[in-house]
Design a protein around this motif. Structure first.
Motif, PDB file in Angstrom:
ATOM      1  N   ALA A  21       1.551  14.705   5.409  1.00  0.00           N
ATOM      2  CA  ALA A  21       0.871  13.744   4.533  1.00  0.00           C
ATOM      3  C   ALA A  21       1.453  12.349   4.712  1.00  0.00           C
ATOM      4  O   ALA A  21       0.727  11.358   4.770  1.00  0.00           O
ATOM      5  CB  ALA A  21       0.992  14.195   3.081  1.00  0.00           C
ATOM      6  N   ARG A  22       2.758  12.267   4.842  1.00  0.00           N
ATOM      7  CA  ARG A  22       3.404  10.951   5.028  1.00  0.00           C
ATOM      8  C   ARG A  22       2.926  10.310   6.325  1.00  0.00           C
ATOM      9  O   ARG A  22       2.646   9.126   6.386  1.00  0.00           O
ATOM     10  CB  ARG A  22       4.920  11.110   5.030  1.00  0.00           C
ATOM     11  CG  ARG A  22       5.423  11.401   3.638  1.00  0.00           C
ATOM     12  CD  ARG A  22       6.940  11.368   3.598  1.00  0.00           C
ATOM     13  NE  ARG A  22       7.396  11.360   2.222  1.00  0.00           N
ATOM     14  CZ  ARG A  22       8.409  12.084   1.771  1.00  0.00           C
ATOM     15  NH1 ARG A  22       9.087  12.857   2.582  1.00  0.00           N
ATOM     16  NH2 ARG A  22       8.758  12.017   0.500  1.00  0.00           N
ATOM     17  N   LYS A  23       2.842  11.130   7.358  1.00  0.00           N
ATOM     18  CA  LYS A  23       2.413  10.614   8.665  1.00  0.00           C
ATOM     19  C   LYS A  23       0.976  10.078   8.589  1.00  0.00           C
ATOM     20  O   LYS A  23       0.689   8.974   9.050  1.00  0.00           O
ATOM     21  CB  LYS A  23       2.530  11.741   9.696  1.00  0.00           C
ATOM     22  CG  LYS A  23       2.023  11.385  11.064  1.00  0.00           C
ATOM     23  CD  LYS A  23       2.246  12.521  12.036  1.00  0.00           C
ATOM     24  CE  LYS A  23       1.002  12.731  12.877  1.00  0.00           C
ATOM     25  NZ  LYS A  23       1.048  13.931  13.680  1.00  0.00           N
ATOM     26  N   PHE A  24       0.076  10.854   7.956  1.00  0.00           N
ATOM     27  CA  PHE A  24      -1.323  10.422   7.906  1.00  0.00           C
ATOM     28  C   PHE A  24      -1.542   9.295   6.887  1.00  0.00           C
ATOM     29  O   PHE A  24      -2.456   8.491   7.045  1.00  0.00           O
ATOM     30  CB  PHE A  24      -2.249  11.622   7.694  1.00  0.00           C
ATOM     31  CG  PHE A  24      -2.343  12.473   8.930  1.00  0.00           C
ATOM     32  CD1 PHE A  24      -3.139  12.081   9.991  1.00  0.00           C
ATOM     33  CD2 PHE A  24      -1.582  13.623   9.065  1.00  0.00           C
ATOM     34  CE1 PHE A  24      -3.198  12.825  11.167  1.00  0.00           C
ATOM     35  CE2 PHE A  24      -1.625  14.381  10.233  1.00  0.00           C
ATOM     36  CZ  PHE A  24      -2.434  13.978  11.293  1.00  0.00           C
ATOM     37  N   ALA A  25      -0.692   9.224   5.890  1.00  0.00           N
ATOM     38  CA  ALA A  25      -0.766   8.084   4.958  1.00  0.00           C
ATOM     39  C   ALA A  25      -0.447   6.802   5.723  1.00  0.00           C
ATOM     40  O   ALA A  25      -1.123   5.780   5.563  1.00  0.00           O
ATOM     41  CB  ALA A  25       0.207   8.271   3.803  1.00  0.00           C
ATOM     42  N   ASP A  26       0.544   6.874   6.600  1.00  0.00           N
ATOM     43  CA  ASP A  26       0.907   5.701   7.401  1.00  0.00           C
ATOM     44  C   ASP A  26      -0.220   5.276   8.333  1.00  0.00           C
ATOM     45  O   ASP A  26      -0.336   4.110   8.684  1.00  0.00           O
ATOM     46  CB  ASP A  26       2.172   5.981   8.243  1.00  0.00           C
ATOM     47  CG  ASP A  26       3.426   6.036   7.371  1.00  0.00           C
ATOM     48  OD1 ASP A  26       3.361   5.596   6.208  1.00  0.00           O
ATOM     49  OD2 ASP A  26       4.458   6.542   7.854  1.00  0.00           O
ATOM     50  N   LEU A  27      -1.052   6.225   8.729  1.00  0.00           N
ATOM     51  CA  LEU A  27      -2.176   5.902   9.620  1.00  0.00           C
ATOM     52  C   LEU A  27      -3.393   5.394   8.853  1.00  0.00           C
ATOM     53  O   LEU A  27      -4.410   5.064   9.449  1.00  0.00           O
ATOM     54  CB  LEU A  27      -2.571   7.131  10.448  1.00  0.00           C
ATOM     55  CG  LEU A  27      -1.621   7.544  11.570  1.00  0.00           C
ATOM     56  CD1 LEU A  27      -2.057   8.873  12.171  1.00  0.00           C
ATOM     57  CD2 LEU A  27      -1.580   6.465  12.651  1.00  0.00           C
TER      58      LEU A  27
ATOM     59  N   LEU B 189       6.474  12.067  -4.327  1.00  0.00           N
ATOM     60  CA  LEU B 189       6.653  12.247  -2.885  1.00  0.00           C
ATOM     61  C   LEU B 189       5.613  11.472  -2.090  1.00  0.00           C
ATOM     62  O   LEU B 189       5.880  10.986  -0.997  1.00  0.00           O
ATOM     63  CB  LEU B 189       6.568  13.745  -2.536  1.00  0.00           C
ATOM     64  CG  LEU B 189       7.725  14.605  -3.034  1.00  0.00           C
ATOM     65  CD1 LEU B 189       7.402  16.088  -2.871  1.00  0.00           C
ATOM     66  CD2 LEU B 189       8.998  14.266  -2.258  1.00  0.00           C
ATOM     67  N   LEU B 190       4.394  11.377  -2.657  1.00  0.00           N
ATOM     68  CA  LEU B 190       3.276  10.733  -1.939  1.00  0.00           C
ATOM     69  C   LEU B 190       2.618   9.705  -2.856  1.00  0.00           C
ATOM     70  O   LEU B 190       1.543   9.947  -3.408  1.00  0.00           O
ATOM     71  CB  LEU B 190       2.269  11.801  -1.507  1.00  0.00           C
ATOM     72  CG  LEU B 190       2.830  12.918  -0.625  1.00  0.00           C
ATOM     73  CD1 LEU B 190       1.860  14.079  -0.529  1.00  0.00           C
ATOM     74  CD2 LEU B 190       3.146  12.377   0.770  1.00  0.00           C
ATOM     75  N   PRO B 191       3.249   8.555  -3.008  1.00  0.00           N
ATOM     76  CA  PRO B 191       2.780   7.608  -4.026  1.00  0.00           C
ATOM     77  C   PRO B 191       1.597   6.731  -3.616  1.00  0.00           C
ATOM     78  O   PRO B 191       0.978   6.115  -4.463  1.00  0.00           O
ATOM     79  CB  PRO B 191       4.020   6.729  -4.272  1.00  0.00           C
ATOM     80  CG  PRO B 191       4.805   6.805  -3.009  1.00  0.00           C
ATOM     81  CD  PRO B 191       4.502   8.115  -2.370  1.00  0.00           C
ATOM     82  N   SER B 192       1.273   6.679  -2.291  1.00  0.00           N
ATOM     83  CA  SER B 192       0.379   5.596  -1.871  1.00  0.00           C
ATOM     84  C   SER B 192      -1.074   5.975  -1.620  1.00  0.00           C
ATOM     85  O   SER B 192      -1.863   5.139  -1.221  1.00  0.00           O
ATOM     86  CB  SER B 192       0.953   4.937  -0.615  1.00  0.00           C
ATOM     87  OG  SER B 192       0.979   5.890   0.432  1.00  0.00           O
ATOM     88  N   THR B 193      -1.442   7.232  -1.821  1.00  0.00           N
ATOM     89  CA  THR B 193      -2.833   7.620  -1.535  1.00  0.00           C
ATOM     90  C   THR B 193      -3.373   8.480  -2.675  1.00  0.00           C
ATOM     91  O   THR B 193      -2.625   8.933  -3.540  1.00  0.00           O
ATOM     92  CB  THR B 193      -2.915   8.497  -0.258  1.00  0.00           C
ATOM     93  OG1 THR B 193      -2.138   9.679  -0.492  1.00  0.00           O
ATOM     94  CG2 THR B 193      -2.412   7.783   0.971  1.00  0.00           C
TER      95      THR B 193
END
Ligand code: DX5
Ligand code: ZN
Length: 226
Positions: free
Chosen positions: A84-90, A115-119
């Motif tokens: 999830a972190r990797k695809f959030a960055d994309l 853990l995943l604050p941006s999406t």
């Protein structure tokens, strides 16, 4: 910039690129866009959570950042937080993680937003996982992705128990007063779309019913208009 999940016109269709021509992803995305879709579904498989591999080896590195639709990313992977972190960055707009993978890794529902604050966040469950297990996740997610086939490949038949499961999930969402959309994934065609919508589904994910057909746009409209 991240697109607003809650401004999408509902019910909506999220075309699944798993069934698209993999050599021409930008034009296949353009086809969904010009057909009126507001979102598009990326199926990420790591060959471990499910036997197959898709969009796992960098295929989306250049595609995701420039995609004009709402990027709905379905992570069928063993380590969903890292993916999830990797695809959030994309540039993914919504990351949907499997409940079974989170339980296996010991990630508590209340940790997800930290853990995943941006999406936006979605939670998915396999077709034979009891829907009651979703309950603790509902305060922490924006979307439930109910699998209506065993995850792992496109073109399978819609499991008949799915509308009843969808209605039960919709009931849980309404009862708790959560702002959570209900999506369904697998075996969607003209007939099964009607059953899903009648059970309260907001977003229909459809792959093989749309891609590979010259009447993509009218098929897409037909899923909603009947
Ligand atoms: C299956 C994937 C689906 C798949 C749906 O594991 O999650 O998104 O692409 O394909 P169809 O619409 O062909 O059942
Ligand atoms: Zn999917």
């Amino acid at each position: 910039m991240m697109k607003d999940l809650f401004s999408i016109n509902l019910p909506a269709v999220s075309p699944s690129l798993l069934a698209a021509d993999q050599k021409n992803l930008p034009s296949e995305i353009e086809r969904a866009f010009s057909s009126g879709a507001e979102l598009i579904h990326f199926d990420v498989m790591d060959g471990r959570f499910v036997p197959a591999t898709s969009f796992w080896n960098g295929e989306l590195d250049s595609v995701l950042p420039s995609c004009p639709l709402f990027r709905d990313v379905h992570l069928m992977v063993e380590d969903p937080i890292a993916a999830a972190r990797k695809f959030a960055d994309l540039g993914a707009d919504c990351l949907t993680l499997h409940l079974e993978a989170l339980e296996e890794r010991g990630v508590a529902p209340s940790q997800l937003r930290t853990l995943l604050p941006s999406t936006y966040l979605g939670i998915s469950l396999r077709p034979h996982t009891p829907v009651e297990r979703l309950k603790p996740y509902l305060p922490y997610v924006d979307l439930v992705l109910l699998m209506s086939v065993e995850p792992g490949k496109g073109g399978q038949a819609f499991l008949e128990a799915s509308p009843e499961r969808a209605a039960a999930v919709k009931g849980m969402i309404e009862e708790g007063g959560y702002r959570v959309l209900l999506s369904i994934d697998g075996g969607i065609n003209g007939a099964t779309a009607k059953k899903a919508l009648a059970s309260g589904v907001d977003i229909l994910v459809a792959g093989s019913y749309l891609y590979g057909h010259s009447d993509f746009a009218s098929r897409l409209r037909g899923l909603i208009d009947g």
